[in-house]
Design a protein around this motif. Structure first.
Motif, PDB file in Angstrom:
ATOM      1  N   GLY A 198       1.006  -1.176  -0.182  1.00 37.89           N
ATOM      2  CA  GLY A 198       0.092   0.073   0.026  1.00 37.89           C
ATOM      3  C   GLY A 198       0.988   1.231  -0.095  1.00 37.89           C
ATOM      4  N   LEU A 199       0.520   2.042  -0.884  1.00 35.70           N
ATOM      5  CA  LEU A 199       1.606   3.443  -1.008  1.00 35.70           C
ATOM      6  C   LEU A 199       0.664   4.672  -0.501  1.00 35.70           C
ATOM      7  N   LEU A 200       1.060   5.738  -0.183  1.00 35.85           N
ATOM      8  CA  LEU A 200       0.507   6.909   0.031  1.00 35.85           C
ATOM      9  C   LEU A 200      -0.465   6.800   1.002  1.00 35.85           C
ATOM     10  N   GLY A 201      -0.320   6.038   2.142  1.00 37.15           N
ATOM     11  CA  GLY A 201      -1.340   5.898   2.968  1.00 37.15           C
ATOM     12  C   GLY A 201      -2.437   4.758   3.002  1.00 37.15           C
ATOM     13  N   ALA A 202      -2.269   4.117   1.596  1.00 31.77           N
ATOM     14  CA  ALA A 202      -2.923   2.692   1.650  1.00 31.77           C
ATOM     15  C   ALA A 202      -2.507   1.680   2.551  1.00 31.77           C
ATOM     16  N   ASP A 203      -3.424   0.862   3.119  1.00 36.22           N
ATOM     17  CA  ASP A 203      -2.975  -0.445   3.829  1.00 36.22           C
ATOM     18  C   ASP A 203      -2.601  -1.528   2.895  1.00 36.22           C
ATOM     19  N   GLY A 204      -1.511  -2.437   3.282  1.00 35.92           N
ATOM     20  CA  GLY A 204      -1.066  -3.441   2.720  1.00 35.92           C
ATOM     21  C   GLY A 204      -2.112  -4.546   2.600  1.00 35.92           C
ATOM     22  N   GLY A 205      -2.326  -5.393   1.590  1.00 34.78           N
ATOM     23  CA  GLY A 205      -2.990  -6.443   1.223  1.00 34.78           C
ATOM     24  C   GLY A 205      -2.498  -7.568   2.279  1.00 34.78           C
ATOM     25  N   ALA A 214      -0.027  -2.217   7.802  1.00 34.92           N
ATOM     26  CA  ALA A 214       0.476  -3.429   6.634  1.00 34.92           C
ATOM     27  C   ALA A 214      -0.298  -4.632   6.556  1.00 34.92           C
ATOM     28  N   GLY A 215      -0.410  -5.307   5.791  1.00 31.06           N
ATOM     29  CA  GLY A 215      -1.475  -6.384   5.486  1.00 31.06           C
ATOM     30  C   GLY A 215      -0.912  -7.649   6.682  1.00 31.06           C
ATOM     31  N   ALA A 216      -2.190  -8.195   7.061  1.00 31.65           N
ATOM     32  CA  ALA A 216      -1.931  -9.328   7.974  1.00 31.65           C
ATOM     33  C   ALA A 216      -1.307 -10.556   7.113  1.00 31.65           C
ATOM     34  N   ALA A 217      -0.338 -11.124   7.894  1.00 31.06           N
ATOM     35  CA  ALA A 217       0.301 -12.524   7.294  1.00 31.06           C
ATOM     36  C   ALA A 217      -0.670 -13.480   7.114  1.00 31.06           C
ATOM     37  N   GLY A 218      -0.477 -14.488   6.427  1.00 29.54           N
ATOM     38  CA  GLY A 218      -1.368 -15.640   6.151  1.00 29.54           C
ATOM     39  C   GLY A 218      -0.529 -16.807   6.925  1.00 29.54           C
ATOM     40  N   ALA A 219      -1.437 -17.611   7.660  1.00 31.81           N
ATOM     41  CA  ALA A 219      -0.756 -18.633   8.302  1.00 31.81           C
ATOM     42  C   ALA A 219      -0.553 -19.813   7.429  1.00 31.81           C
ATOM     43  N   GLY A 220       0.649 -20.599   7.838  1.00 24.41           N
ATOM     44  CA  GLY A 220       0.961 -21.860   7.247  1.00 24.41           C
ATOM     45  C   GLY A 220       0.283 -23.173   8.015  1.00 24.41           C
ATOM     46  N   ASP A 221      -0.394 -24.154   7.555  1.00 28.61           N
ATOM     47  CA  ASP A 221      -1.033 -25.088   8.215  1.00 28.61           C
ATOM     48  C   ASP A 221      -1.161 -26.208   7.415  1.00 28.61           C
ATOM     49  N   ALA A 222      -0.453 -27.153   7.851  1.00 26.24           N
ATOM     50  CA  ALA A 222      -0.095 -28.470   7.408  1.00 26.24           C
ATOM     51  C   ALA A 222      -0.468 -29.584   8.114  1.00 26.24           C
TER      52      ALA A 222
END
Length: 972
Positions: A301-308, A346-354
């Protein structure tokens, strides 16, 4: 319409002896090695020409469908078949005139590529199928004040392969790849990628099939807007193999990355999802299968935008594999990283689940590996930017097999996001759990690691803390070997820059996390590693002197285990504190973490053997302008009991890099208990000038070898070792130190008749190395210690109730003593001595060697002391004192300050010590050696009791009272 590729006629096979016409051969070869087919692009939109006029949308690229038959691509020059299709790019949108809207981008082309067939050549056939969706067209530019439009979506790429062989000689190597096209600029969504593979090997050959899918990247926003979401990825593999050497089936899917968003109130695109499934049926061949997914990363995310947001990666029992041969499989899931943000969140990180549950009753052996990794948290810049934490990684496996089985599970949390102008975020948690079930040899191992904390920038800020970790491992077996291991590693703290502090390493805790059942050999390993503190990088200015490296994480590992089934158990428990973060350019180093490892192990099966080992090492101090001011204690304690054989070992260490006194403790305790053989070993060190080192080893054995040894080093050391046995003929102990302090070694042996012998050797030293050695046995060989051994030591060795033949052998060169003891019973024979070296010694050393004989007499008798076999080195000693007592009452004493006098006195001399009354006796022989220069002195002795001649019954009135000493000197 689909584009179909020609195939060769069976009659054209070279083995048939027919000639191929040049044209047909050229077509066949060119098709086997065909150039990729590329689709046409979409038509561009047109620009607006009058004020307020919009640009027109770009045209979608036409779809592309290809079909090929690999059945007869089997000439000498054509054993490879490759069919690839690339979709055309969507047309770009037209630009709007002033005040006019932008034209939308056209969608990229969907691409479908399918290859089928049953090649039947005499060698391996290589088949490749690839489909790449076209990129979406970019949006046009809006005129001033005109509305924006979306970029075109990326085209989907779908690759399908369905091939097999019936040839008893030919194998197959097949690769299938599907990739979604990128979204067009202006927030177009990424296309989906799909790879579907079916591969069939013959009964006699193996097969190798691989399918990979990739989602397309989302398009970036043009102007203020959201980034496009990443495309999905789907991989499916179905394979069959025969009885060849090996069958390999793999697939992987990676979600597309989200596009970049721009402007407050907007966001980066979300990462694309990824899924994978795999089915395999194999005859007697070894089967190697793997499935892996990676969630798409979120867009920035640029210029104040949130990350995905990064996509979660979840694999749950998506493997279905059967083989009559050996099976080896792996299962991986990695969460997508959160998108970075400049000025937003910033965007939330994705979990890894195996997670894998597998029950296999056909494979000759199974090896399963399951891994999971949490995605990294998004980074943030700008004063208002906020980073996000790393995501959790979770890996679990529960596997049943009829043959040998190995299960290895690993999980790691994602790293925390960096805060360029703020605090770093915490690392994600790691959680690993492994279960193995079956009848054969089995191994179950689980390792979990916390994610590293994110970095921080700026005075007063701090790097993120490391992530926590949990792990457990289990084996449910019957009779084979069982190897069980669990480890947790705390995440490291984040780095601090620009006068920020380093983050703290995570504390690692693990307790009773390993378990196994078997009647065979059981091995248990459990470990905890504290995370390291993050480094601190100052700016070299005054403010930077306030910054410090992060605290190292402490480590605690505890295991209490009782087992009544295993024939043998070998357990290891470790704990390692994390190091303090270093300080750079004026920052101070961080403190180290403590370590504690404790094991209580009991093996109760008949004839069982057990071995336990613990290690605890505290973390080091971080270096810097000033090193850290403290580090943690190190404590290692182990108790092992078993019926047949028990071995216990403990090690503790405190390591520092500073000259300051911190008062830390290094403690190691080892205890082994057995009705048979027992061995205990404890050792430790402490480099803290103000610290203490306490070491103790205890071996409590039965009728077999019993040995205890303890070693400690440091500025203030207390070392002790004890060996105790029941009638053993190999019972010994050793205590040693390097530095300053005190040490003591003891050995005790008893038997069923009430005979007890105890030896001890002790000393206090300053700035030296010293060892105290003892042994105490009932019956068996008679110990003799030679002063020619290297080092600095004192010793006391004794044998109670020695065999007559052994006494005769040791007294063969001492006729006077032999004669004095000939008519009575020899109660015990012993040796004492001390050796001193100037090297490394700052002061004289006084040591004490002692032996205690406890026994009973049924009638009064005379007590005789025989002295023989003196040994001397150079100056010998400064002072020597010999004392003998019974029930605490002194009955003999003699001191020497002359080596020549001592040599004469201890050379083949018998001394009458008076009359002993009937009943319990408690004789103590003590020698004190003072040595101030290089030299040494040692001797042997024997104690005997002879009957009282009749009719001297009046002497009964003097029971226990010392008589006048009568000295029987050797002739000459």
């Amino acid at each position: 319409m689909p584009i179909s590729l020609p195939r060769l006629s069976p009659a054209a096979h070279p083995k048939n002896g027919l000639r191929l016409i040049p044209l047909l051969l050229a077509v066949a070869v060119s098709q086997a090695y065909a150039e990729p087919v590329r689709g046409a692009p979409g038509t561009p939109g047109t620009d607006g020409t009058t004020p307020g006029a919009p640009g027109t949308a770009g045209g979608a690229a036409p779809g592309l469908t290809l079909a090929g038959d690999a059945t007869h691509q089997n000439t000498e020059d054509g054993r490879s078949f490759d069919l690839s299709g690339f979709g055309g790019t969507g047309g770009a949108g037209g630009n709007g005139a002033p005040g006019g809207a932008a034209g939308a981008g056209g969608n990229g082309a969907d691409v479908n590529v399918r290859v089928t067939g049953n090649p039947a050549w005499f060698e391996t056939m290589v088949v490749g199928t690839r489909a790449f969706g076209g990129a979406g067209g970019s949006t046009g530019t809006a005129g001033t004040g005109g509305p924006l439009a979306l970029g075109g979506a990326g085209g989907n790429g779908t690759a399908i392969t369905d091939v097999g062989t019936t040839s008893p000689y030919a194998g197959l190597l097949v690769t299938t790849e599907g990739r979604g096209g990128a979204g067009g600029a202006g927030g177009g969504a990424g296309g989906n990628g799909s790879a579907h593979l079916t591969v069939r090997g013959s009964d006699r050959t193996g097969a190798n099939g691989q399918a990979y899918a990739y989602g397309g990247t989302g398009g970036a926003a043009l102007g203020r807007g959201n980034g496009g979401d990443g495309g999905r990825a789907v991989a499916r593999t179905s394979g069959t193999g025969g009885n060849g050497d090996v069958a390999v089936f793999r697939n992987g899917a990676t979600g597309g990355t989200g596009g970049t968003g721009s402007g407050a109130g907007h966001r980066g695109g979300r990462g694309g999802e990824a899924t994978a499934t795999l089915t395999a049926r194999v005859g007697g061949a070894q089967a190697l299968v793997s499935s892996s997914i990676i969630g798409g990363a979120g867009g920035a995310g640029l210029l104040g935008a949130d990350g995905g947001a990064g996509a979660n990666a979840v694999l749950r029992n998506t493997l279905d594999v059967v083989t009559n041969g050996a099976l080896e499989l792996s299962f991986d899931a990695t969460g997508g990283a959160g998108g970075d943000s400049a000025g937003g969140k910033a965007g939330a990180a994705g979990a890894g689940d195996a997670r894998l549950i597998l029950s296999d009753q056909q494979a000759t052996s199974v090896k399963a590996t399951v891994n999971a990794y949490g995605g990294k948290g998004g980074n943030a810049t700008g004063a208002a930017g906020l980073a996000t934490a790393g995501a959790r990684g979770t890996a679990q496996a529960d596997v049943v097999a009829r043959g040998p089985l190995s299960v290895a599970v690993s999980a790691k949390g994602g790293a925390g996001g960096d805060g360029a102008n703020g605090a770093g975020q915490a690392g994600g948690e790691g959680d690993a759990r492994s279960i193995a079930r079956g009848e054969g040899d089995m191994a179950s191992k689980a390792e979990a690691t916390g994610g590293t904390g994110g970095a921080a920038t700026g005075l007063g800020k701090r790097g993120g803390i490391g992530g926590a970790a949990t792990a457990s491992a289990t084996v449910y077996g019957l009779r084979g070997k069982a190897d069980v291991a669990a480890k947790v590693i705390g995440g490291d703290g984040g780095v601090g820059s620009g006068n920020a502090n380093g983050g703290a390493g995570a504390t690692a805790r693990i307790s009773n996390a390993v378990y196994g059942t078997t009647t065979g050999a059981l091995t248990l390993t459990q470990a905890a590693h504290g995370g390291n503190g993050g480094a601190a990088y100052a700016n070299g200015d005054t403010a930077g002197r306030q910054a410090s490296g992060g605290q190292g994480g402490s480590a605690y590992s505890y295991l209490g285990y009782t087992d009544a089934n295993a024939a043998s158990i070998d357990a290891t428990v470790n704990a390692y504190g994390g190091n303090g973060g270093r300080g750079q350019y004026g920052a101070v180093g961080g403190n180290g973490g403590a370590a504690e490892a404790i094991l209580n192990l009991s093996a109760r099966a008949a004839g069982s053997q057990a071995s336990g080992k613990v290690n605890a090492v505290s973390g080091n101090l971080g270096l810097g302008r000033l090193a850290g001011t403290a580090t943690g204690d190190a404590t290692a304690r182990v108790t092992v009991s078993a019926m047949e054989r028990a071995v216990a070992e403990a090690g503790a260490g405190v390591i520092t890099t500073t000259a300051g006194a911190m008062g830390t403790k290094a403690e190691a305790f080892a205890r082994a208990v057995s009705t048979g053989e027992a061995r205990a070993d404890a050792h430790g060190s402490n480099s803290d000038v103000g610290g203490t080192t306490t070491i103790r080893a205890e071996a409590l054995g039965g009728i077999r070898t019993t040995h205890a040894q303890a070693f400690g080093s440091g500025k203030s050391v207390d070392v002790s070792a004890l060996s105790q046995a029941t009638g053993a003929t190999g019972n010994s102990s050793r205590a040693s130190l390097s530095g300053s302090g005190q040490l003591k070694s003891e050995s005790v042996s008893i038997d069923g008749s009430g005979v007890r012998v105890r030896t001890s050797a002790q000393a206090s030293v300053t700035g030296a190395e010293w060892a105290a050695r003892t042994s105490a046995n009932i019956g068996g060989a008679i110990a003799e210690r030679a002063l020619t051994d290297d080092g600095r030591f004192n010793y006391a060795h004794a044998t109670a109730a020695p065999a007559q033949s052994a006494v005769a052998a040791v007294l063969a060169g001492s006729p006077e003593v032999a004669a004095a003891l000939a008519d009575g019973q020899v109660i015990g024979v012993g040796a004492m001595g001390a050796r001193y070296s100037m090297e490394g010694v700052q002061a004289a050393v006084t040591s004490i060697s002692a032996t205690n004989f406890q026994f009973s007499t049924s009638a009064p008798g005379y007590l005789t002391l025989g002295l023989f076999n003196p040994q001397a080195l150079d100056a010998g000693f400064a002072e020597l004192a010999l004392t003998i007592s019974n029930h605490g009452t002194q009955i003999f004493t003699r001191s020497f300050d002359s080596l020549s006098d001592a040599q004469l006195f201890f050379s083949d001399q018998a001394i009458s010590l008076g009359l002993l009354g009937a009943g319990e006796q408690d004789l103590l022989v003590t020698t004190q050696f003072t040595l101030g220069e290089y030299g040494g002195f040692g001797f042997q002795y024997a104690l005997g009791v002879s009957a009282v001649p009749e009719p001297q019954t009046w002497l009964l009135m003097l029971l226990g009272v010392p008589m006048v000493m009568v000295v029987r000197r050797r002739k000459g």
